[in-house]
Design a protein around this motif. Structure first.
Motif, PDB file in Angstrom:
ATOM      1  N   LEU A   1     -18.901  53.233 -17.494  1.00 45.62           N
ATOM      2  CA  LEU A   1     -20.199  52.769 -17.966  1.00 45.62           C
ATOM      3  C   LEU A   1     -21.239  53.092 -16.911  1.00 45.62           C
ATOM      4  CD1 LEU A   1     -19.111  49.221 -19.179  1.00 45.62           C
ATOM      5  CD2 LEU A   1     -19.467  51.236 -20.611  1.00 45.62           C
ATOM      6  N   ASP A   2     -22.301  53.810 -17.297  1.00 46.62           N
ATOM      7  CA  ASP A   2     -23.341  54.100 -16.313  1.00 46.62           C
ATOM      8  C   ASP A   2     -24.234  52.879 -16.140  1.00 46.62           C
ATOM      9  OD1 ASP A   2     -25.401  54.052 -18.263  1.00 46.62           O
ATOM     10  OD2 ASP A   2     -25.148  56.192 -18.686  1.00 46.62           O
ATOM     11  N   ALA A   3     -25.068  52.938 -15.101  1.00 41.43           N
ATOM     12  CA  ALA A   3     -25.869  51.769 -14.748  1.00 41.43           C
ATOM     13  C   ALA A   3     -26.909  51.435 -15.799  1.00 41.43           C
ATOM     14  CB  ALA A   3     -26.538  51.984 -13.390  1.00 41.43           C
ATOM     15  N   ASN A   4     -27.283  52.397 -16.634  1.00 36.22           N
ATOM     16  CA  ASN A   4     -28.245  52.096 -17.693  1.00 36.22           C
ATOM     17  C   ASN A   4     -27.654  51.122 -18.701  1.00 36.22           C
ATOM     18  OD1 ASN A   4     -30.240  53.854 -16.696  1.00 36.22           O
ATOM     19  ND2 ASN A   4     -29.240  55.607 -17.668  1.00 36.22           N
ATOM     20  N   ARG A   5     -26.369  51.244 -18.981  1.00 37.90           N
ATOM     21  CA  ARG A   5     -25.716  50.367 -19.953  1.00 37.90           C
ATOM     22  C   ARG A   5     -25.006  49.183 -19.303  1.00 37.90           C
ATOM     23  NH1 ARG A   5     -25.656  55.506 -21.800  1.00 37.90           N
ATOM     24  NH2 ARG A   5     -26.399  55.813 -23.919  1.00 37.90           N
ATOM     25  N   ALA A   6     -24.652  49.321 -18.035  1.00 37.27           N
ATOM     26  CA  ALA A   6     -23.896  48.256 -17.373  1.00 37.27           C
ATOM     27  C   ALA A   6     -24.747  47.472 -16.374  1.00 37.27           C
ATOM     28  CB  ALA A   6     -22.670  48.849 -16.670  1.00 37.27           C
ATOM     29  N   GLY A   7     -26.074  47.631 -16.423  1.00 35.93           N
ATOM     30  CA  GLY A   7     -26.930  47.001 -15.426  1.00 35.93           C
ATOM     31  C   GLY A   7     -26.762  45.498 -15.333  1.00 35.93           C
ATOM     32  N   LEU A   8     -26.705  44.809 -16.489  1.00 32.21           N
ATOM     33  CA  LEU A   8     -26.557  43.352 -16.457  1.00 32.21           C
ATOM     34  C   LEU A   8     -25.230  42.941 -15.838  1.00 32.21           C
ATOM     35  CD1 LEU A   8     -27.969  42.332 -19.958  1.00 32.21           C
ATOM     36  CD2 LEU A   8     -28.961  41.794 -17.731  1.00 32.21           C
ATOM     37  N   LEU A   9     -24.157  43.659 -16.182  1.00 34.65           N
ATOM     38  CA  LEU A   9     -22.847  43.340 -15.620  1.00 34.65           C
ATOM     39  C   LEU A   9     -22.833  43.598 -14.120  1.00 34.65           C
ATOM     40  CD1 LEU A   9     -19.872  42.559 -15.975  1.00 34.65           C
ATOM     41  CD2 LEU A   9     -19.391  44.972 -16.496  1.00 34.65           C
ATOM     42  N   ILE A  10     -23.424  44.721 -13.691  1.00 29.39           N
ATOM     43  CA  ILE A  10     -23.464  45.061 -12.269  1.00 29.39           C
ATOM     44  C   ILE A  10     -24.199  43.975 -11.475  1.00 29.39           C
ATOM     45  CG2 ILE A  10     -24.487  46.661 -10.596  1.00 29.39           C
ATOM     46  CD1 ILE A  10     -23.887  48.903 -12.667  1.00 29.39           C
ATOM     47  N   GLU A  11     -25.356  43.552 -11.971  1.00 29.59           N
ATOM     48  CA  GLU A  11     -26.109  42.541 -11.239  1.00 29.59           C
ATOM     49  C   GLU A  11     -25.390  41.198 -11.249  1.00 29.59           C
ATOM     50  OE1 GLU A  11     -30.276  42.455 -12.069  1.00 29.59           O
ATOM     51  OE2 GLU A  11     -30.421  44.649 -12.099  1.00 29.59           O
ATOM     52  N   HIS A  12     -24.667  40.909 -12.329  1.00 27.09           N
ATOM     53  CA  HIS A  12     -23.863  39.675 -12.364  1.00 27.09           C
ATOM     54  C   HIS A  12     -22.765  39.727 -11.305  1.00 27.09           C
ATOM     55  CE1 HIS A  12     -21.285  36.453 -13.822  1.00 27.09           C
ATOM     56  NE2 HIS A  12     -20.299  37.334 -13.934  1.00 27.09           N
ATOM     57  N   LEU A  13     -22.022  40.845 -11.244  1.00 26.20           N
ATOM     58  CA  LEU A  13     -20.924  40.955 -10.284  1.00 26.20           C
ATOM     59  C   LEU A  13     -21.430  40.829  -8.851  1.00 26.20           C
ATOM     60  CD1 LEU A  13     -18.927  43.936 -11.859  1.00 26.20           C
ATOM     61  CD2 LEU A  13     -18.290  41.519 -11.897  1.00 26.20           C
ATOM     62  N   THR A  14     -22.519  41.513  -8.535  1.00 27.18           N
ATOM     63  CA  THR A  14     -23.037  41.447  -7.168  1.00 27.18           C
ATOM     64  C   THR A  14     -23.644  40.078  -6.879  1.00 27.18           C
ATOM     65  OG1 THR A  14     -25.111  42.480  -7.906  1.00 27.18           O
ATOM     66  CG2 THR A  14     -23.421  43.919  -7.001  1.00 27.18           C
ATOM     67  N   SER A  15     -24.235  39.440  -7.901  1.00 30.06           N
ATOM     68  CA  SER A  15     -24.793  38.100  -7.688  1.00 30.06           C
ATOM     69  C   SER A  15     -23.696  37.094  -7.348  1.00 30.06           C
ATOM     70  CB  SER A  15     -25.541  37.634  -8.943  1.00 30.06           C
ATOM     71  OG  SER A  15     -26.686  38.418  -9.170  1.00 30.06           O
ATOM     72  N   VAL A  16     -22.558  37.211  -8.021  1.00 27.29           N
ATOM     73  CA  VAL A  16     -21.456  36.287  -7.742  1.00 27.29           C
ATOM     74  C   VAL A  16     -21.026  36.411  -6.275  1.00 27.29           C
ATOM     75  CG1 VAL A  16     -19.027  35.771  -8.227  1.00 27.29           C
ATOM     76  CG2 VAL A  16     -20.616  36.170 -10.111  1.00 27.29           C
ATOM     77  N   THR A  17     -20.895  37.640  -5.781  1.00 26.98           N
ATOM     78  CA  THR A  17     -20.454  37.799  -4.390  1.00 26.98           C
ATOM     79  C   THR A  17     -21.504  37.307  -3.407  1.00 26.98           C
ATOM     80  OG1 THR A  17     -21.293  40.076  -4.240  1.00 26.98           O
ATOM     81  CG2 THR A  17     -19.053  39.797  -5.022  1.00 26.98           C
ATOM     82  N   ARG A  18     -22.767  37.517  -3.729  1.00 25.88           N
ATOM     83  CA  ARG A  18     -23.819  37.109  -2.800  1.00 25.88           C
ATOM     84  C   ARG A  18     -24.037  35.600  -2.803  1.00 25.88           C
ATOM     85  NH1 ARG A  18     -27.817  41.333  -1.386  1.00 25.88           N
ATOM     86  NH2 ARG A  18     -26.898  43.345  -1.886  1.00 25.88           N
ATOM     87  N   TRP A  19     -23.901  34.971  -3.977  1.00 25.69           N
ATOM     88  CA  TRP A  19     -24.128  33.537  -4.084  1.00 25.69           C
ATOM     89  C   TRP A  19     -22.862  32.735  -3.846  1.00 25.69           C
ATOM     90  CZ3 TRP A  19     -28.591  31.016  -4.162  1.00 25.69           C
ATOM     91  CH2 TRP A  19     -29.754  31.720  -4.508  1.00 25.69           C
ATOM     92  N   PHE A  20     -21.761  33.396  -3.545  1.00 23.22           N
ATOM     93  CA  PHE A  20     -20.474  32.716  -3.433  1.00 23.22           C
ATOM     94  C   PHE A  20     -20.509  31.485  -2.530  1.00 23.22           C
ATOM     95  CE2 PHE A  20     -16.329  32.155  -1.385  1.00 23.22           C
ATOM     96  CZ  PHE A  20     -15.527  31.953  -2.496  1.00 23.22           C
ATOM     97  N   PRO A  21     -21.138  31.547  -1.335  1.00 23.71           N
ATOM     98  CA  PRO A  21     -21.121  30.357  -0.465  1.00 23.71           C
ATOM     99  C   PRO A  21     -21.797  29.146  -1.078  1.00 23.71           C
ATOM    100  CG  PRO A  21     -21.739  32.327   0.770  1.00 23.71           C
ATOM    101  CD  PRO A  21     -21.789  32.691  -0.683  1.00 23.71           C
ATOM    102  N   ARG A  22     -22.644  29.345  -2.112  1.00 30.40           N
ATOM    103  CA  ARG A  22     -23.396  28.228  -2.684  1.00 30.40           C
ATOM    104  C   ARG A  22     -22.840  27.758  -4.034  1.00 30.40           C
ATOM    105  NH1 ARG A  22     -29.718  29.939  -1.509  1.00 30.40           N
ATOM    106  NH2 ARG A  22     -29.402  30.746   0.599  1.00 30.40           N
ATOM    107  N   LEU A  23     -21.789  28.402  -4.513  1.00 30.90           N
ATOM    108  CA  LEU A  23     -21.252  28.040  -5.822  1.00 30.90           C
ATOM    109  C   LEU A  23     -20.531  26.692  -5.763  1.00 30.90           C
ATOM    110  CD1 LEU A  23     -19.790  31.462  -7.024  1.00 30.90           C
ATOM    111  CD2 LEU A  23     -21.972  30.415  -7.643  1.00 30.90           C
ATOM    112  N   LEU A  24     -20.558  25.984  -6.885  1.00 33.45           N
ATOM    113  CA  LEU A  24     -19.855  24.712  -7.006  1.00 33.45           C
ATOM    114  C   LEU A  24     -18.616  24.917  -7.866  1.00 33.45           C
ATOM    115  CD1 LEU A  24     -22.919  22.395  -7.704  1.00 33.45           C
ATOM    116  CD2 LEU A  24     -21.722  22.750  -5.527  1.00 33.45           C
TER     117      LEU A  24
END
Length: 339
Positions: A158-181
């Motif tokens: 899947l290229d980034a044009n079609r997978a953009g939402l999934l890509i940002e979700h995956l990277t957001s999870v890793t970046r916000w991991f220390p703050r997750l409940l």
């Protein structure tokens, strides 16, 4: 009946982070150490000289995300391995840097920066990788096929044009991991699968969906990925290297907007992946010049045209994932299989 992603009432979802590195292992033992300590679903061979591996595993209850940096190697899964381990998940992988080519049970596979690749663990695969950085998760077959019925996923890119939402979700999870409940974890798993389903629905809407890519075009796209940062990359060089005429090359790339446009699009997606890198915050100007743009202003204009936001806007969306010392590492698929 409980939803399969709902834990029993007495189950407590926990957050955990583990790290793996070969930095303290003698160079001639690093690849074997990596294979022994990390790989479960796949195996690997033919490491490139100087092979290293650094992996951070983020465990969210029964779900896990892996930020992986490895040297070049060949990874594979054979029918014998499939019969022996019974693993039946999908691997979904966001490629931050580097490239992969190979064969996924008869499907030619080329996968570069900024793209999402999917592997079905119930089917064989062979994949050659350069030095790469990827973000990986394992998803249960039943939940994935519930949102993507009757779609052959093995080897899909899947290229980034079609997978953009999934890509940002995956990277957001890793970046916000220390703050997750802990109580948010079941929802994160559901969101990952739902976003994958949305991206696959967009992919299925393409006019050429299900049409096998020309082998020559697959070779050309793989050549572009391997040489994406070379200033001399152009149609003439690709044509000469592949032994095809320029007219043939232009015809093959016409549905993709043309050869030159495709090269710059891939460079923009490479830059976007670098900006989303959860463990390395390079200066925007450094990313721009490395990806072949003549100035930061030129890069910013091109990026905004492609993604409707400035590079700095994307960079500011999430906090970074801080470095931590190595800790005992849970093998790939441990979370997926409930180990």
């Amino acid at each position: 009946m409980n939803d399969p992603l709902d834990p029993p009432a007495e189950t407590l979802f926990r957050l955990g982070r583990t790290n793996f590195s070969t930095r303290s292992v003698p160079p001639d033992q690093r690849h074997d150490h990596y294979r022994r300590e990390v790989l479960t679903a796949l195996d690997a061979r033919d490491p490139e000289p100087g092979f290293t591996a650094n992996i951070t595993a983020l465990r969210l209850g029964p779900h896990a995300f892996y930020v992986t940096e490895t040297g070049g190697q060949t990874m594979f899964r054979t029918p014998e391995m499939i019969a022996a381990d019974g693993l039946d998940h999908y691997i979904v992988q966001f490629n931050i840097a580097g490239s992969h080519t190979g064969d996924f049970d008869g499907v030619p596979f080329a996968f570069g920066p900024g793209e999402v690749g999917i592997c079905d663990l119930s089917r064989p695969m062979l994949m050659h990788s350069t030095t790469v950085k990827v973000l990986t998760t394992f998803l249960p077959r039943a939940e994935v096929e519930a949102v993507a019925p009757d779609i052959a996923l093995h080897g899909m890119v899947l290229d980034a044009n079609r997978a953009g939402l999934l890509i940002e979700h995956l990277t957001s999870v890793t970046r916000w991991f220390p703050r997750l409940l802990p109580e948010t974890l079941p929802g994160i798993t559901r969101a990952t699968i739902a976003l994958l389903g949305a991206c696959l629905a967009m992919e299925a809407g393409r006019a050429d969906f299900g049409v096998r890519e020309s082998p020559v075009l697959a070779r050309a796209r793989a050549y572009v990925e391997h040489n994406l940062l070379e200033p001399s990359l152009n149609p003439a060089r690709i044509s000469e290297s592949l032994g095809v005429s320029r007219s043939t090359l232009y015809r093959l790339f016409e549905p993709l907007g043309g050869v030159t446009a495709y090269i710059w699009e891939r460079r923009l997606h490479l830059a976007r992946a670098a900006l989303l890198d959860p463990k390395r915050a390079r200066r925007i100007s450094e990313i721009a010049f490395q990806c072949g743009f003549s100035s930061e202003a030129h890069f910013s204009r091109s990026f905004r045209k492609a993604f409707n936001m400035r590079p700095s806007d994307l960079r500011s969306l999430q906090p970074s994932l801080a470095e931590e010392p190595d800790t005992p590492f849970a093998k790939w698929t441990d979370a997926a299989t409930g180990a």
